[in-house]
Motif scaffolding. Structure first.
Motif, PDB file in Angstrom:
ATOM      1  N   SER A 162       0.846  -1.116   0.123  1.00 24.90           N
ATOM      2  CA  SER A 162       0.062   0.052   0.082  1.00 24.90           C
ATOM      3  C   SER A 162       0.899   1.168   0.021  1.00 24.90           C
ATOM      4  CB  SER A 162      -0.914  -0.212   1.345  1.00 24.90           C
ATOM      5  OG  SER A 162      -1.686  -1.067   1.173  1.00 24.90           O
ATOM      6  N   THR A 163       2.107   1.211  -0.034  1.00 25.76           N
ATOM      7  CA  THR A 163       3.136   2.208  -0.009  1.00 25.76           C
ATOM      8  C   THR A 163       3.218   2.639  -1.373  1.00 25.76           C
ATOM      9  OG1 THR A 163       4.202   1.589   2.033  1.00 25.76           O
ATOM     10  CG2 THR A 163       5.470   3.115   0.594  1.00 25.76           C
ATOM     11  N   ALA A 164       2.787   3.984  -1.778  1.00 27.03           N
ATOM     12  CA  ALA A 164       2.772   4.176  -3.175  1.00 27.03           C
ATOM     13  C   ALA A 164       2.934   5.806  -3.519  1.00 27.03           C
ATOM     14  CB  ALA A 164       1.508   3.828  -3.864  1.00 27.03           C
ATOM     15  N   SER A 165       3.376   6.083  -4.717  1.00 27.03           N
ATOM     16  CA  SER A 165       3.440   7.464  -5.260  1.00 27.03           C
ATOM     17  C   SER A 165       4.498   8.215  -4.339  1.00 27.03           C
ATOM     18  CB  SER A 165       2.000   8.012  -5.134  1.00 27.03           C
ATOM     19  OG  SER A 165       1.945   8.745  -6.120  1.00 27.03           O
ATOM     20  N   ALA A 166       3.820   9.489  -3.815  1.00 27.33           N
ATOM     21  CA  ALA A 166       4.824  10.301  -3.357  1.00 27.33           C
ATOM     22  C   ALA A 166       5.541   9.536  -1.840  1.00 27.33           C
ATOM     23  CB  ALA A 166       3.964  11.497  -2.457  1.00 27.33           C
ATOM     24  N   ALA A 167       4.887   8.529  -1.388  1.00 25.40           N
ATOM     25  CA  ALA A 167       5.708   7.815  -0.356  1.00 25.40           C
ATOM     26  C   ALA A 167       6.728   6.945  -0.739  1.00 25.40           C
ATOM     27  CB  ALA A 167       4.603   6.783   0.435  1.00 25.40           C
ATOM     28  N   GLU A 168       6.635   6.500  -2.207  1.00 23.88           N
ATOM     29  CA  GLU A 168       7.823   5.901  -2.733  1.00 23.88           C
ATOM     30  C   GLU A 168       8.793   7.027  -3.188  1.00 23.88           C
ATOM     31  OE1 GLU A 168       6.156   2.003  -5.163  1.00 23.88           O
ATOM     32  OE2 GLU A 168       4.962   3.785  -5.538  1.00 23.88           O
ATOM     33  N   GLY A 187       9.569  -4.340   5.528  1.00 22.57           N
ATOM     34  CA  GLY A 187       8.278  -4.815   5.382  1.00 22.57           C
ATOM     35  C   GLY A 187       8.077  -5.633   4.090  1.00 22.57           C
ATOM     36  N   GLU A 188       7.270  -4.877   3.422  1.00 21.83           N
ATOM     37  CA  GLU A 188       7.057  -5.616   1.825  1.00 21.83           C
ATOM     38  C   GLU A 188       7.541  -4.626   0.803  1.00 21.83           C
ATOM     39  OE1 GLU A 188       2.947  -7.961   1.713  1.00 21.83           O
ATOM     40  OE2 GLU A 188       2.570  -5.961   2.594  1.00 21.83           O
ATOM     41  N   ALA A 189       7.465  -5.199  -0.572  1.00 26.19           N
ATOM     42  CA  ALA A 189       7.825  -4.494  -1.609  1.00 26.19           C
ATOM     43  C   ALA A 189       6.541  -3.542  -1.654  1.00 26.19           C
ATOM     44  CB  ALA A 189       7.761  -5.273  -2.743  1.00 26.19           C
ATOM     45  N   THR A 190       7.076  -2.028  -2.071  1.00 26.64           N
ATOM     46  CA  THR A 190       5.986  -1.211  -2.234  1.00 26.64           C
ATOM     47  C   THR A 190       5.224  -1.545  -3.500  1.00 26.64           C
ATOM     48  OG1 THR A 190       7.590   0.312  -3.676  1.00 26.64           O
ATOM     49  CG2 THR A 190       7.571   0.591  -1.174  1.00 26.64           C
ATOM     50  N   LEU A 191       4.101  -0.413  -3.983  1.00 22.89           N
ATOM     51  CA  LEU A 191       3.148  -0.817  -4.825  1.00 22.89           C
ATOM     52  C   LEU A 191       3.943  -0.613  -6.461  1.00 22.89           C
ATOM     53  CD1 LEU A 191       0.364  -1.496  -5.976  1.00 22.89           C
ATOM     54  CD2 LEU A 191      -0.143   1.308  -5.879  1.00 22.89           C
ATOM     55  N   GLY A 192       4.706   0.444  -6.707  1.00 21.31           N
ATOM     56  CA  GLY A 192       5.514   0.621  -7.933  1.00 21.31           C
ATOM     57  C   GLY A 192       4.744   1.796  -8.673  1.00 21.31           C
ATOM     58  N   LYS A 193       4.738   2.855  -7.991  1.00 14.85           N
ATOM     59  CA  LYS A 193       3.978   4.000  -8.846  1.00 14.85           C
ATOM     60  C   LYS A 193       4.939   5.032  -8.797  1.00 14.85           C
ATOM     61  CE  LYS A 193      -0.607   6.220  -8.428  1.00 14.85           C
ATOM     62  NZ  LYS A 193      -1.373   6.680  -7.628  1.00 14.85           N
ATOM     63  N   ASP A 194       5.893   4.811 -10.077  1.00 17.30           N
ATOM     64  CA  ASP A 194       6.965   5.800 -10.123  1.00 17.30           C
ATOM     65  C   ASP A 194       6.544   6.751 -11.241  1.00 17.30           C
ATOM     66  OD1 ASP A 194       6.726   3.846 -12.324  1.00 17.30           O
ATOM     67  OD2 ASP A 194       8.666   3.714 -12.850  1.00 17.30           O
ATOM     68  N   MET A 195       5.548   7.456 -10.816  1.00 21.45           N
ATOM     69  CA  MET A 195       4.999   8.345 -11.697  1.00 21.45           C
ATOM     70  C   MET A 195       4.114   9.457 -11.162  1.00 21.45           C
ATOM     71  SD  MET A 195       2.346   5.733 -13.433  1.00 21.45           S
ATOM     72  CE  MET A 195       3.922   4.666 -13.744  1.00 21.45           C
ATOM     73  N   ALA A 196       3.867  10.612 -11.703  1.00 20.65           N
ATOM     74  CA  ALA A 196       3.057  11.638 -10.994  1.00 20.65           C
ATOM     75  C   ALA A 196       2.157  12.245 -12.197  1.00 20.65           C
ATOM     76  CB  ALA A 196       4.000  12.498 -10.318  1.00 20.65           C
ATOM     77  N   GLY A 197       1.406  12.810 -11.743  1.00 19.76           N
ATOM     78  CA  GLY A 197       0.463  13.808 -12.826  1.00 19.76           C
ATOM     79  C   GLY A 197      -0.249  15.005 -12.195  1.00 19.76           C
ATOM     80  N   GLY A 223       7.825  -2.169  -7.761  1.00 23.50           N
ATOM     81  CA  GLY A 223       7.889  -1.596  -6.448  1.00 23.50           C
ATOM     82  C   GLY A 223       9.224  -1.539  -5.939  1.00 23.50           C
ATOM     83  N   ILE A 224       9.532  -0.948  -4.973  1.00 23.88           N
ATOM     84  CA  ILE A 224      10.658  -1.017  -4.294  1.00 23.88           C
ATOM     85  C   ILE A 224      10.893  -1.934  -3.156  1.00 23.88           C
ATOM     86  CG2 ILE A 224      12.529   0.627  -2.987  1.00 23.88           C
ATOM     87  CD1 ILE A 224      10.868   3.056  -3.932  1.00 23.88           C
ATOM     88  N   PHE A 251      -3.627   9.871  -6.056  1.00 26.67           N
ATOM     89  CA  PHE A 251      -2.513  10.223  -7.116  1.00 26.67           C
ATOM     90  C   PHE A 251      -1.567  11.111  -6.778  1.00 26.67           C
ATOM     91  CE2 PHE A 251      -1.701   9.363 -11.409  1.00 26.67           C
ATOM     92  CZ  PHE A 251      -1.248  10.418 -12.102  1.00 26.67           C
ATOM     93  N   SER A 252      -0.285  10.804  -7.098  1.00 22.73           N
ATOM     94  CA  SER A 252       0.678  12.071  -6.549  1.00 22.73           C
ATOM     95  C   SER A 252       0.648  13.117  -7.378  1.00 22.73           C
ATOM     96  CB  SER A 252       2.063  11.284  -7.049  1.00 22.73           C
ATOM     97  OG  SER A 252       2.727  11.863  -6.246  1.00 22.73           O
TER      98      SER A 252
END
Length: 453
Positions: free
Chosen positions: A320-326, A342-352, A387-388, A447-448
Motif C-alpha cells: 500500500s506504499t505508493a506514489s509520493a511515499a515511494e 516490510g513488503e515491496a511497495t506498489l510501484g507507482k514511479d509516476m506523477a501527474g 515496487g521498491i 494520485f501523486s
C-alpha cells in the motif's frame, strides 16, 4: 539556466490551467455538436495527446461514440495502471477508497492451519468506522449476518463497497480464537484529513523517533515542523518513518519531509526529476522549488532548521506504499542510507496533475487524472514499476493479534526496534506462516499531485 527553468515551470502551470481546445487545425478533425458524448471524447483525446506520458501509443482513430469512461480507457497504454477519469457532477464515478467509504481497510488471511480470518488492519481517525467502535486488529466474523468462510471471504468483503450501511460481527483475537464478539453498525461517510502519529522510544539512553503518516496532503508542513522540532529537542538518534499505508499525495509535502532528515543538503540541492512526453520534456526541481509548489508551505530554510542530521532512516512499507511515499524512499537515497522493512511497495514511479475544462461557464464536467511524468531522484534513479523491495522482509500479519500502530510490540515496528537496540532482531520473519489472500486497498484511489495550479 535557473531563469530557463523558472520560465518552463510557469509555462507548464499555464498549460495545466487553460482549456485544451476542441477546435483543431488539421483538415481531418471531426466536428461534434457541443454537449454530446463525442464532443467530450474529442476534448479528452486532445488533452491526453498534449499531456499523457504514453501519448505516442494512443490510437490514431479512436471510436468517439463510446461512452466517456470506455473511450478514455481505449486511449490508455497497456503499461498504465493508474490513470483515471471522473465526472465532477457524479460521485459514483470517483475511485473508491478507504477515505470515501467507511474509513477502514482489512486483509483476508489464511493461517498456517488453513483457517481463514478477516482482520481489520487500518481504521482512520474520526471516520465512520472509528466512531462506530471498530479498531485495528479486530476480526470480522460476519458481514450483514453472513458468516465469512474460505469460499466466500473475498466476494463477501468486496460487497461492502456497494453498501451505504453495513452490519459487522467483530471480535478480538486471543490464543488462536475470536472472543468478545459483538455487532457493530457502520454508516457510509467521508473521513477527513488524518493526523500525524509520533512517538519516542528510549532504551539504554538511546532515543528513537517514530512517525506514522497516512498520506501527504498539501498544507502539512507546519505539522511536520512541529513533530521534527519535538524529535530534535528530545535528541533522537534514530528515526522510523511508517509509510506502510501511505498511498501518496502532494510531492511538495514529501519534499518537505525529506528536507528535515539528512545533513548536508541545501535548498538548491536537487530533489526530483520529472520526465514527460515530447511536450512535457524534462523538469528538474530542487528542494526549495518543489516545496514552494504548495502555496501554504513553510520555506525550506524554516523546515531544514529542524533537520535531525541523521545518516540513515528506517522506513516501514507494504504493497500500500505508493506514489509520493515511494518518492520519499527513492529520493532520500542520494543523501542518506534508507533501510526499508516490510513488503515491496506498489510501484507507482509516476506523477501527474488533474486536467479539467476551465471555461466559464464550464462546458465539460469530466476531469482527467493521467500519468504525465515518470519520476527520478537526484542520481536519475527510478524505474521501480515493480515496487521498491525492502532490505528486510517482514509480514505484519504473521503474528496475531495485529497490534495498534505505534505499539513497540507491533510486528514491523518491533522488528526495527530490535535491530536498533540489539543490532540484530528477527527482521526476516517466516513468510509462510500466514498467507495474505486479499486486501481491500484500492491502488487507483490516490494520485501523486504535482500542484501545477
Amino acid at each position: 539556466m535557473k531563469d530557463f527553468f523558472k520560465i518552463q515551470f510557469l509555462w507548464i502551470m499555464l498549460l495545466s490551467a487553460v482549456t485544451v481546445s476542441c477546435n483543431r487545425t488539421d483538415d481531418e478533425a471531426p466536428n461534434f455538436p457541443e454537449g454530446t458524448t463525442e464532443y467530450t471524447n474529442l476534448w479528452i483525446q486532445d488533452s491526453m495527446r498534449r499531456y499523457y506520458y504514453w501519448a505516442d501509443q494512443m490510437p490514431a482513430k479512436p471510436d468517439y461514440h463510446l461512452p466517456v469512461k470506455d473511450f478514455f480507457k481505449s486511449l490508455l497504454s497497456s503499461q498504465d495502471r493508474f490513470s483515471f477519469i471522473v465526472n465532477t457532477t457524479d460521485p459514483n464515478t470517483y475511485p473508491k477508497s478507504v477515505r470515501n467509504l467507511f474509513g477502514f481497510d482489512y486483509a483476508i488471511l489464511q493461517l498456517s492451519g488453513g483457517e481463514v480470518v478477516t482482520v481489520i488492519k487500518l481504521v482512520l481517525k474520526n471516520s465512520p468506522a472509528s466512531n462506530s467502535g471498530l479498531e485495528r486488529g479486530m476480526i470480522i466474523k460476519k458481514i450483514n449476518g453472513q458468516a465469512i468462510t474460505a469460499s466466500n471471504a473475498q466476494q463477501l468483503t468486496e460487497s461492502i463497497s456497494g453498501k451505504t450501511v453495513i452490519e459487522l460481527t467483530v471480535g478480538n483475537w486471543q490464543n488462536g480464537s475470536v472472543i468478545d464478539e459483538k455487532n457493530i453498525t457502520v454508516y457510509y461517510g467521508y473521513s477527513q484529513e488524518q493526523p500525524l502519529l509520533s512517538k519516542i522510544f528510549e532504551q539504554n539512553g538511546k532515543k528513537t523517533g517514530y512517525l506514522y503518516m497516512y498520506d501527504f496532503p498539501d498544507g502539512m508542513t507546519s505539522s511536520l515542523k512541529q513533530k521534527f522540532s519535538e524529535f530534535k529537542s528530545s535528541g533522537i538518534q534514530e528515526l522510523i518513518l511508517d509509510l506502510r499505508y501511505n498511498y501518496g499525495g502532494s510531492v511538495s509535502s514529501a519534499a518537505a519531509l525529506c528536507a528535515m532528515i539528512p545533513p548536508g543538503i541545501s535548498g538548491d540541492s536537487q530533489f526530483i526529476i520529472y520526465k514527460g512526453n515530447k511536450n512535457g520534456g524534462e523538469v528538474k526541481r530542487t528542494f526549495s522549488q518543489q516545496i514552494a509548489y504548495d502555496p501554504g508551505a513553510l520555506s525550506f530554510t524554516t523546515l531544514h532548521a529542524n533537520s535531525l542530521g541523521l545518516n540513515k532512516v528506517y522506513v516501514l512499507t507494504s504493497k500500500s506504499t505508493a506514489s509520493a511515499a515511494e518518492i520519499v524512499i527513492n529520493n532520500l537515497k542520494p543523501y542518506i542510507e534508507v533501510i526499508q522493512v516490510g513488503e515491496a511497495t506498489l510501484g507507482k514511479d509516476m506523477a501527474g496533475f488533474s486536467i479539467e475544462d476551465k471555461r466559464q461557464p464550464k462546458k465539460i464536467t469530466w476531469q482527467i487524472h493521467p500519468v504525465i511524468y515518470k519520476v527520478f531522484n537526484a542520481n536519475t534513479e527510478g524505474g521501480y514499476v515493480n515496487g521498491i523491495s525492502p532490505q528486510f522482509a517482514v509480514n505484519e500479519f504473521n503474528s496475531l493479534p495485529v497490534l495498534p500502530l505505534g505499539d513497540p510490540n507491533e510486528a514491523l515496528l518491533s522488528s526495527v526496534l530490535s535491530k536498533i537496540y540489539s543490532k540484530q532482531g528477527n527482521t526476516n520473519m517466516d513468510e509462510n506462516k500466514v498467507k495474505v489472500l486479499f486486501q481491500s486497498d484500492s491502488p487507483a484511489a490516490e494520485f501523486s499531485g504535482l500542484n501545477f495550479k
